[in-house]
Write a protein that holds these residues in place. Structure first.
Motif, PDB file in Angstrom:
ATOM      1  N   TYR A 358       0.832  -1.204   0.000  1.00  0.00           N
ATOM      2  CA  TYR A 358       0.000   0.000   0.000  1.00  0.00           C
ATOM      3  C   TYR A 358       0.865   1.252   0.000  1.00  0.00           C
ATOM      4  N   PHE A 361       2.190   1.705  -3.355  1.00  0.00           N
ATOM      5  CA  PHE A 361       1.155   2.122  -4.302  1.00  0.00           C
ATOM      6  C   PHE A 361       0.871   3.620  -4.212  1.00  0.00           C
ATOM      7  N   LYS A 375       1.895  -6.462 -10.079  1.00  0.00           N
ATOM      8  CA  LYS A 375       0.839  -5.742  -9.382  1.00  0.00           C
ATOM      9  C   LYS A 375       0.325  -6.552  -8.199  1.00  0.00           C
ATOM     10  N   ARG A 377      -2.134  -8.136  -5.791  1.00  0.00           N
ATOM     11  CA  ARG A 377      -3.520  -8.586  -5.980  1.00  0.00           C
ATOM     12  C   ARG A 377      -4.176  -8.759  -4.618  1.00  0.00           C
ATOM     13  N   PHE A 406      -6.980   0.286   0.079  1.00  0.00           N
ATOM     14  CA  PHE A 406      -6.643  -0.017  -1.313  1.00  0.00           C
ATOM     15  C   PHE A 406      -7.774   0.396  -2.257  1.00  0.00           C
ATOM     16  N   GLN A 410      -7.276   3.116  -5.120  1.00  0.00           N
ATOM     17  CA  GLN A 410      -7.461   2.683  -6.505  1.00  0.00           C
ATOM     18  C   GLN A 410      -8.695   3.316  -7.161  1.00  0.00           C
ATOM     19  N   LYS A 411      -9.333   4.232  -6.428  1.00  0.00           N
ATOM     20  CA  LYS A 411     -10.520   4.940  -6.916  1.00  0.00           C
ATOM     21  C   LYS A 411     -11.687   3.982  -7.210  1.00  0.00           C
ATOM     22  N   ARG A 412     -11.750   2.885  -6.478  1.00  0.00           N
ATOM     23  CA  ARG A 412     -12.855   1.928  -6.644  1.00  0.00           C
ATOM     24  C   ARG A 412     -13.985   2.352  -5.694  1.00  0.00           C
ATOM     25  N   THR A 499      -4.524  10.751  -1.101  1.00  0.00           N
ATOM     26  CA  THR A 499      -4.786   9.940  -2.300  1.00  0.00           C
ATOM     27  C   THR A 499      -6.060  10.392  -3.004  1.00  0.00           C
ATOM     28  N   GLY A 505      -5.582   6.209 -10.519  1.00  0.00           N
ATOM     29  CA  GLY A 505      -5.707   5.265  -9.415  1.00  0.00           C
ATOM     30  C   GLY A 505      -4.839   4.068  -9.631  1.00  0.00           C
TER      31      GLY A 505
END
Length: 505
Positions: A358, A361, A375, A377, A406, A410-412, A499, A505
């Protein structure tokens, strides 16, 4: 199968040859007992079902399989008496204890068969070692036999009085050691049953310590002092007084160091507790000194070495030394002995990896290594920590938090919104105002992000209430905070908000 596997592992690690362990197979063939031993040792069999099916084509309840397993079990237990304690990994204390126990068993057998002179001769030899290493239970039992021998079998008034006085002295020591151990066990058991934070001043540990403290003037044995100081450290830890706890650890180490033989494990116990204090206090320089001292007492690749590495990693994360934390993780997980770690220990390192990933990232940690090019997972990580994922009030908390972080990084955002209700229920059910209080507050703080539509400026007013709650209950007074907060929540919050302000992302 678990009992057999533990025995096989013990015997295998101590490098006993199969011919010594199991007896030579008839006519040069590998016996079924030998075969079962080697297949368990190699990992080919991990369950009774596999072994019973292979040898008999039946279930584990089959009489033939049970006889086979019992024959192996009995031979493995017999082999324990032939473990070579002179090989690396055995301290002087280990060697003395194992030797004394084996010879004491011989004394009991000799006495049973009427060989009292041989038994007493051996008992006197054991007695000298037991006195030096303060094996109080052996001292009580041997002095009892010697007292009996010199009163009836070989009457000697002077020796009778001598061993009678020693017996009374060692009974007192043994009783005090048992009391100290009993109180410590009760404390640990109560903690496991009820993890809620104790009210300062009503500490069970403090009560137990005060009960034992008057006995410290009379008894200074390793076993007694170790448990007394564990109680003192626990009492101060409960109060969140980490400066005083560190001083108590120094006091314990000083008292134990006055004993001639002290096992390294005893000193390491208090060094680890002291290191926890410096993690809570975010004192990296002093913590590093403790780490280096502990490393001198550990064997690289041992269980204690990994414990040291884990605490050192947490110290680095809590003091913004992220590059150092990654180096520690990389060294530990690439060590040849890492594959031999138990499941729970290995899962801890998987969790640390997720947090380091993290930091990579979001750009807080730069690592130039082929291993980090692939990457990370998240789903694969969750499958690799099945044990802790079930520990809803324990290590599942940092697992849950890293998932949310995360997803936000990651903009999820849809995934975060979909999980909001379930996360809220989780907090209400498992995270209350005990040692998980800060975890509860921080997760609720994260839940303000979707309520503010993931807008950094809109989040700040909503967040202030929860940030104030964290300030009122700082990490320094949070029990087990260093375990749950792999990165301090205040630091994480600033990273999370940052972030949100980034594109992509």
């Amino acid at each position: 199968m678990e009992v057999i596997r533990e025995l096989v592992d013990l015997v295998s690690r101590n490098k006993l040859k199969s011919i010594e362990l199991l007896g030579q197979a008839e006519q040069g063939r590998t016996s079924m007992v030998n075969s079962l031993y080697f297949k368990i040792a190699s990992g080919e069999f991990i369950s009774d079902e596999e072994a019973a099916s292979y040898y008999f084509g039946t279930l584990p309840a089959d009489q033939g399989y049970r006889k086979l397993k019992n024959r192996l079990k009995n031979r493995l237990i017999n082999a324990v008496f032939f473990i070579d304690t002179k090989q690396p990994g055995y301290t002087d204390w280990d060697q003395a204890y194992i030797t004394c126990c084996k010879e004491w068993a011989a004394v009991k057998i000799l006495l049973n068969r009427g060989a009292s002179k041989v038994a007493v001769d051996l008992a006197l030899k054991i007695f000298k070692h037991a006195q030096y290493y303060q094996f109080s239970e052996l001292l009580v039992n041997i002095s009892k036999i010697l007292r009996l021998y010199y009163s009836t079998r070989q009457p000697d008034a002077r020796k009778l009085k001598y061993y009678d006085n020693l017996h009374a002295e060692y009974v007192g020591l043994w009783q005090s050691e048992n009391l100290a151990e009993d109180l410590y066990i009760r404390l640990v058991h109560n903690h496991l049953l009820n993890r809620s934070q104790a009210t300062p001043g009503s500490s069970m540990a403090k009560t137990y310590y005060e009960q034992l403290r008057p006995l410290m003037e009379e008894h200074r044995s390793y076993h007694f002092l170790r448990h007394v100081y564990l109680l003192k450290v626990a009492a101060l830890m409960e109060e969140g007084n980490y400066m005083e706890t560190a001083l108590a650890c120094d006091e314990a180490i000083g008292a134990l160091a006055e004993i001639a033989f002290v096992p390294p494990q005893a000193l390491l116990t208090f060094l680890y507790q002291k290191l926890v204090c410096h993690i809570q206090l975010k004192d990296y320089p002093t913590g590093r000194v403790v780490v280096e001292r502990a490393l001198e007492l550990e064997n690289e690749g041992s269980y204690n070495w990994y414990k040291n590495r884990a605490l050192c990693l947490l110290l680095a994360l809590h003091t913004h030394n992220y590059q150092q934390a990654y180096s520690i993780w990389q060294h530990a997980t690439s060590h040849p002995s890492f594959k031999q770690l138990g499941k729970r220990s290995a899962e801890h390192w998987k969790i640390y990896e997720a947090w380091l990933q993290y930091l990579i990232f979001i750009g807080k940690l730069s690592v130039y290594s082929p291993e980090t090019n692939s990457k990370f997972r998240l789903n694969k990580f969750l499958n690799e920590v099945p044990t802790f994922s079930k520990d809803k009030k324990g290590m599942n908390i940092p697992i849950l938090i890293i998932q949310i972080l995360f997803m936000i990084a990651q903009k999820r955002f849809d995934a975060v919104i979909d999980r909001m209700e379930a996360i809220d229920r989780y907090c209400s059910r498992y995270l209350k105002q005990d040692e998980n209080y800060r975890c509860n507050v921080f997760i609720r703080l994260l839940l303000q992000i979707p309520k503010a539509h993931f807008h950094p400026q809109a989040i700040r007013p909503r967040a202030e209430r929860y940030l104030a709650m964290l300030r009122q209950h700082p990490l320094q007074i949070s029990p087990q905070g260093h375990e749950m907060e792999i990165v301090p929540f205040e630091d994480l919050w600033e990273m999370t908000v940052a972030t949100l302000g980034r594109k992509g992302g």
